[in-house]
Design a protein around this motif. Structure first.
Motif, PDB file in Angstrom:
ATOM      1  N   ARG A  22       0.737  -0.803   0.045  1.00  0.00           N
ATOM      2  CA  ARG A  22       0.153   0.109  -0.328  1.00  0.00           C
ATOM      3  C   ARG A  22       0.657   1.225  -0.136  1.00  0.00           C
ATOM      4  O   ARG A  22       0.602   2.531  -0.152  1.00  0.00           O
ATOM      5  CB  ARG A  22      -1.297   0.007   1.039  1.00  0.00           C
ATOM      6  CG  ARG A  22      -2.142  -1.063   1.099  1.00  0.00           C
ATOM      7  CD  ARG A  22      -2.575  -0.786   2.198  1.00  0.00           C
ATOM      8  NE  ARG A  22      -2.124  -2.055   3.386  1.00  0.00           N
ATOM      9  CZ  ARG A  22      -2.735  -2.030   4.435  1.00  0.00           C
ATOM     10  NH1 ARG A  22      -3.732  -1.713   4.682  1.00  0.00           N
ATOM     11  NH2 ARG A  22      -1.594  -3.441   5.100  1.00  0.00           N
ATOM     12  N   HIS A  23       2.148   1.455   0.401  1.00  0.00           N
ATOM     13  CA  HIS A  23       2.981   2.433   0.361  1.00  0.00           C
ATOM     14  C   HIS A  23       4.342   2.218  -0.338  1.00  0.00           C
ATOM     15  O   HIS A  23       5.245   1.250  -0.138  1.00  0.00           O
ATOM     16  CB  HIS A  23       3.346   2.141   1.568  1.00  0.00           C
ATOM     17  CG  HIS A  23       2.155   2.774   2.485  1.00  0.00           C
ATOM     18  ND1 HIS A  23       1.760   2.095   4.031  1.00  0.00           N
ATOM     19  CD2 HIS A  23       1.646   3.598   3.170  1.00  0.00           C
ATOM     20  CE1 HIS A  23       0.951   2.223   4.070  1.00  0.00           C
ATOM     21  NE2 HIS A  23       0.351   3.176   3.541  1.00  0.00           N
ATOM     22  N   SER A  58       1.106   6.575  -1.935  1.00  0.00           N
ATOM     23  CA  SER A  58       0.114   5.612  -1.092  1.00  0.00           C
ATOM     24  C   SER A  58      -0.723   5.398  -2.382  1.00  0.00           C
ATOM     25  O   SER A  58      -0.821   6.119  -3.168  1.00  0.00           O
ATOM     26  CB  SER A  58      -0.122   5.996   0.521  1.00  0.00           C
ATOM     27  OG  SER A  58      -1.820   7.083   0.297  1.00  0.00           O
ATOM     28  N   ILE A  59      -1.615   3.629  -1.985  1.00  0.00           N
ATOM     29  CA  ILE A  59      -2.289   3.292  -3.252  1.00  0.00           C
ATOM     30  C   ILE A  59      -3.146   4.300  -2.905  1.00  0.00           C
ATOM     31  O   ILE A  59      -4.481   5.191  -4.100  1.00  0.00           O
ATOM     32  CB  ILE A  59      -3.075   2.272  -2.436  1.00  0.00           C
ATOM     33  CG1 ILE A  59      -3.836   1.903  -3.917  1.00  0.00           C
ATOM     34  CG2 ILE A  59      -3.820   2.430  -1.272  1.00  0.00           C
ATOM     35  CD1 ILE A  59      -3.137   1.615  -5.170  1.00  0.00           C
TER      36      ILE A  59
END
Length: 145
Positions: A102-103, A118-119
């Motif tokens: 996610r990062h 980030s997503i």
């Protein structure tokens, strides 16, 4: 094609970090205080890992370790996937999707941390682009361009 550099220019490049000798409890307090999902682990200015909410659950809570005793360096993710500032957002999204992260730290040619994508940042960028395109098409259809 938009790049990681453009996202960082828009959102800012500040990244919260922590050292490997800090405890998981200290990391959790820092993440809670700033309402963030990860910390980049730096040692001497170099990225040595990343500590995420997932790390806390899998490597601390699930193993029943005491967060006050568990060192970040022992429970962090060591294999940090990064991208360069010139990486396209499509490439960044592909890495995030395929690696199930996610990062994504953004580092320059010397390995210096430039920021973190980030997503959520990628989704926000995409939505903004789509809204602009929809507005343009709406104006085109109605003869306002």
């Amino acid at each position: 094609m938009p790049t990681a550099r453009e996202v960082l220019k828009n959102k800012g490049s500040h990244v919260f970090s922590i050292g490997p000798q800090a405890t998981a409890h200290e990391a959790a307090l820092l993440m809670n205080e700033h309402k963030i999902g990860c910390l980049v682990v730096l040692d001497g200015g170099c990225i040595v890992g990343i500590f995420t909410e997932r790390d806390m659950l899998r490597r601390v809570v699930a193993r029943r370790l005491d967060p006050a005793d568990a060192l970040v360096g022992d429970v962090m993710t060591r294999e940090v996937v990064c991208c360069q500032p010139d990486a396209t957002l499509d490439d960044a999204r592909s890495v995030i999707m395929h690696r199930r992260i996610r990062h994504l730290p953004v580092v320059d040619d010397r390995g210096r941390l430039n920021g973190l994508i980030s997503i959520g940042d990628l989704n926000a960028w995409q939505i903004t682009g789509q809204e602009i395109e929809i507005q343009y098409l709406h104006e085109y259809i109605h003869g306002r361009v």
